[in-house]
Write a protein that holds these residues in place. Structure first.
Motif, PDB file in Angstrom:
ATOM      1  N   LEU A 270       0.826  -1.205   0.000  1.00  0.00           N
ATOM      2  CA  LEU A 270       0.000   0.000   0.000  1.00  0.00           C
ATOM      3  C   LEU A 270       0.860   1.255   0.000  1.00  0.00           C
ATOM      4  O   LEU A 270       0.571   2.221  -0.731  1.00  0.00           O
ATOM      5  CB  LEU A 270      -0.925  -0.008   1.219  1.00  0.00           C
ATOM      6  N   THR A 283      -9.192   0.008  -1.467  1.00  0.00           N
ATOM      7  CA  THR A 283      -8.663  -1.084  -0.650  1.00  0.00           C
ATOM      8  C   THR A 283      -9.813  -1.931  -0.105  1.00  0.00           C
ATOM      9  O   THR A 283     -10.930  -1.449   0.096  1.00  0.00           O
ATOM     10  CB  THR A 283      -7.811  -0.552   0.520  1.00  0.00           C
ATOM     11  N   THR A 308      -7.479   5.937   1.516  1.00  0.00           N
ATOM     12  CA  THR A 308      -8.036   5.040   0.509  1.00  0.00           C
ATOM     13  C   THR A 308      -9.562   5.007   0.576  1.00  0.00           C
ATOM     14  O   THR A 308     -10.170   5.361   1.590  1.00  0.00           O
ATOM     15  CB  THR A 308      -7.504   3.603   0.686  1.00  0.00           C
TER      16      THR A 308
END
Length: 641
Positions: A270, A283, A308
């Motif tokens: 990530l 995600t 995210t």
């Protein structure tokens, strides 16, 4: 991403309907397009999930003269570099796809092309004038490829289903594979659970011509730790490799996301992905709300840190667990007793609603020493110096401790450790990741060959002082556990939902880099994945870097006593068990009673048997031995050494 299937017909006529049915059996791998190539000598089929060059990258793909045909499953991340090189050699491209790069690379370099490809792949190339078929599988075994000889003909497919379509392929249980499955929880390459069908090993190619086949390795991992590494130079090298790999793995013409767990592996991916993206990343994660092993807080911390668009699925007994498990039998290809398949199933299903591609953190544990079993290997090495009588007395004490419903409780880990101390180092290592001991298997069932696991462990790398204590264990796991359990599980569960999963840690440059590191760059004291954590402690929150590994599976002990109890009892009923002619129903019923009455935690044992019997029932697998072997087997009750 695709599914591929094909068969030569040297011994018989072509059957177009057979090919179409084989392609239909793989439709989940490629729902966007399907097409076939047929000649007097071969039939090739491809089903495509469009990822790169959505309009022009269709398969099968042909050379200009039509003599060479390609079907291919995977992604090549250095295809732009190779394209430039091939253009400099005079090739002119019609598409922007990586598929055409693979085809032209083969035309230019023949079998040598595979060592130039960087990515995940299963490839089939046919040259009509030479009547020659070449099959190849990527270095780490990320993408599957099965083969089966039938007379002088060769069948191949991305999944067993494409071979099962051939009615004259006997679906007989391979007893060597069964022995390994009961020990390991997975079926190691080149075995499959069906006799006569094999997996092409990672990093290998198979060439078929005139009814003869030849296999060879195009890549071998050399594990040679270098003393020249310093911690600073290794961190700098790994930083660059990860940055490049993640950037390349993000190449896509369709929506892309990431799987995150709150652990260091997915958090590392990530971090690098966020640095390459100008828009918020998507995600996805699984939660186990209310359980001690739930990672939701750490997951949300990472999602918030990188801004995210996050989505999670809570896996609990109220969801349709039984329906998903029964579908495993169709999509798993072979039984896999890794209970982590269930969360991967639901994670894939959720992710596919938003994206077509996800990045994941698979591979870091095997490369950098992340599993608890490695510390168990070292503890056992020390504990074996304690007198045997004291070791066995300790084991008797721990066997009388109350059992826990925790996923992997303290008492469960200690019992397994002490039991492993009574085994050789090779058998102990696989026992800690597996389930049934040799004694338990002898009581459970019959088998034809007493030594399949012994043969497998016979290739256990030597432990020279210069290579380090942990090297043999890491090497074994990279060779078998990673491709045949972890990657197989992820491929089948994700492709069942037409989702492509990419593991950036398994770029072969990172794999080769890890193989060059000394042991103490991976495990130092009881600190695991030492180098990776030293690199990422400057980039990630300390709470993420310092976390202990949780593991990604279900509370099997608890759920088999609760929401999955009925499925367990129905599937492993004595009549069904004894009908196989291989297993003892009374022994399995004893295991079930011990577990349900909390006299022992046998959830993982029973999970493996549950998955096995569901799979055998779904595919109508023949378990009776071949007639010429019946007398031999009846006199041999799994006498494994």
């Amino acid at each position: 991403m695709c599914g591929i299937v094909g068969y030569t017909h040297r011994d018989g006529p072509n059957d177009s309907e057979l090919l179409r049915r084989a392609m239909a059996s793989l439709a989940h791998r490629g729902p966007d397009h399907s097409a076939e190539y047929e000649s007097e000598s071969i039939s090739l089929g491809s089903v495509r999930l469009r990822i790169i060059d959505l309009e022009l990258g269709e398969q099968p793909m042909y050379s200009e003269d039509g003599d060479t045909v390609l079907v291919y499953n995977g992604e090549i991340y250095n295809y732009r570099e190779l394209r430039k090189e091939l253009e400099g050699l005079g090739h002119r491209f019609r598409t922007h796809s990586d598929t055409e790069v693979v085809l032209r690379a083969f035309l230019e370099w023949d079998k040598n092309c595979f060592s130039r490809l960087r990515g995940m792949f299963a490839i089939a190339l046919w040259t009509e004038t030479q009547k020659r078929l070449v099959l190849a599988r990527d270095r780490m075994g990320i993408k599957p490829l099965y083969i089966c000889s039938r007379g002088e003909d060769l069948l191949f497919s991305s999944e067993l289903k494409g071979i099962f379509i051939h009615e004259d392929v006997e679906r007989r249980l391979d007893l060597d594979a069964l022995n390994c499955y009961l020990s390991l929880n997975y079926v190691p390459c080149p075995y499959t659970m069906v006799k006569g069908i094999e997996k092409i090993p990672p990093g290998h190619l198979v060439e078929w011509r005139d009814g003869r086949r030849h296999a060879e390795a195009y890549w071998n991992l050399s594990i040679e730790p270098r003393s020249s590494w310093t911690m600073d130079s290794a961190k700098e090298a790994l930083d660059g490799l990860l940055r490049d790999s993640v950037r390349e793995h993000m190449t896509s013409d369709v929506p892309l996301g990431l799987w995150i767990s709150g652990g260091i592996d997915s958090s590392t991916i990530l971090h690098y992905a966020a640095s390459e993206s100008s828009t918020p990343l998507k995600t996805f994660s699984i939660s186990f709300r209310g359980r001690s092993f739930d990672e939701s807080d750490h997951i949300r911390q990472m999602a918030g840190l990188y801004g995210t668009e996050h989505q999670e699925f809570d896996l609990n007994p109220q969801v349709d667990l039984q329906g998903a498990i029964e579908e495993f039998a169709t999509y798993s290809d072979e039984p896999n007793a890794d209970a982590g398949a269930l969360p991967v199933w639901f994670l894939s299903k959720m992710s596919r609603q938003k994206v077509t591609v996800v990045l994941s953190g698979e591979g870091a544990d095997e490369l950098f020493g992340g599993y608890l079993t490695y510390n168990a290997d070292r503890l056992a090495h020390a504990f074996r110096r304690v007198p045997a009588a004291m070791r066995r007395a300790s084991l008797r004490v721990f066997r009388h401790l109350p059992v826990s419903d925790d996923k992997i409780s303290f008492e469960y880990k200690v019992k397994r450790l002490l039991e492993g101390c009574e085994l050789s180092r090779e058998r102990a290592h696989v026992y800690w990741n597996g389930t049934f001991s040799e004694e338990e298997k002898r009581a459970l069932c019959l088998a034809a060959d007493p030594s399949p696991l012994s043969r497998l462990l016979g290739v256990f790398p030597t432990n020279g002082a210069s290579r380090g204590f942990f090297t043999p264990y890491l090497s074994f796991d990279q060779r078998y556990f990673l491709p045949d359990d972890i990657l197989a599980k992820v491929d089948r569960m994700s492709m069942a939902h037409s989702l492509e999963v990419r593991p950036p840690f398994l770029d072969h440059r990172i794999v080769e880099f890890a193989a060059s590191l000394p042991d103490d760059f991976k495990i130092r004291g009881f600190r695991q994945k030492y180098l990776l954590k030293e690199l990422m402690k400057e980039k990630l929150p300390a709470s993420i870097v310092r976390r202990k590994k949780t593991g990604f599976d279900i509370p099997a002990h608890d759920w088999l006593r609760g929401p999955l109890r009925t499925l367990l009892l129905d599937t492993l009923a004595t009549s069904s068990v004894e009908q196989t002619g291989l297993f003892r129903g009374d022994v399995i019923q004893s295991l079930i009673r011990q577990h349900l009455e909390r006299r022992a935690n046998l959830g993982y044992h029973l999970w493996g048997l549950l998955i096995l019997f569901l799979w055998m029932r779904r595919w109508k697998i023949q378990t009776a031995p071949a007639p010429e072997k019946s007398r031999e087997i009846l006199g041999n009750v799994l006498a494994l050494p």
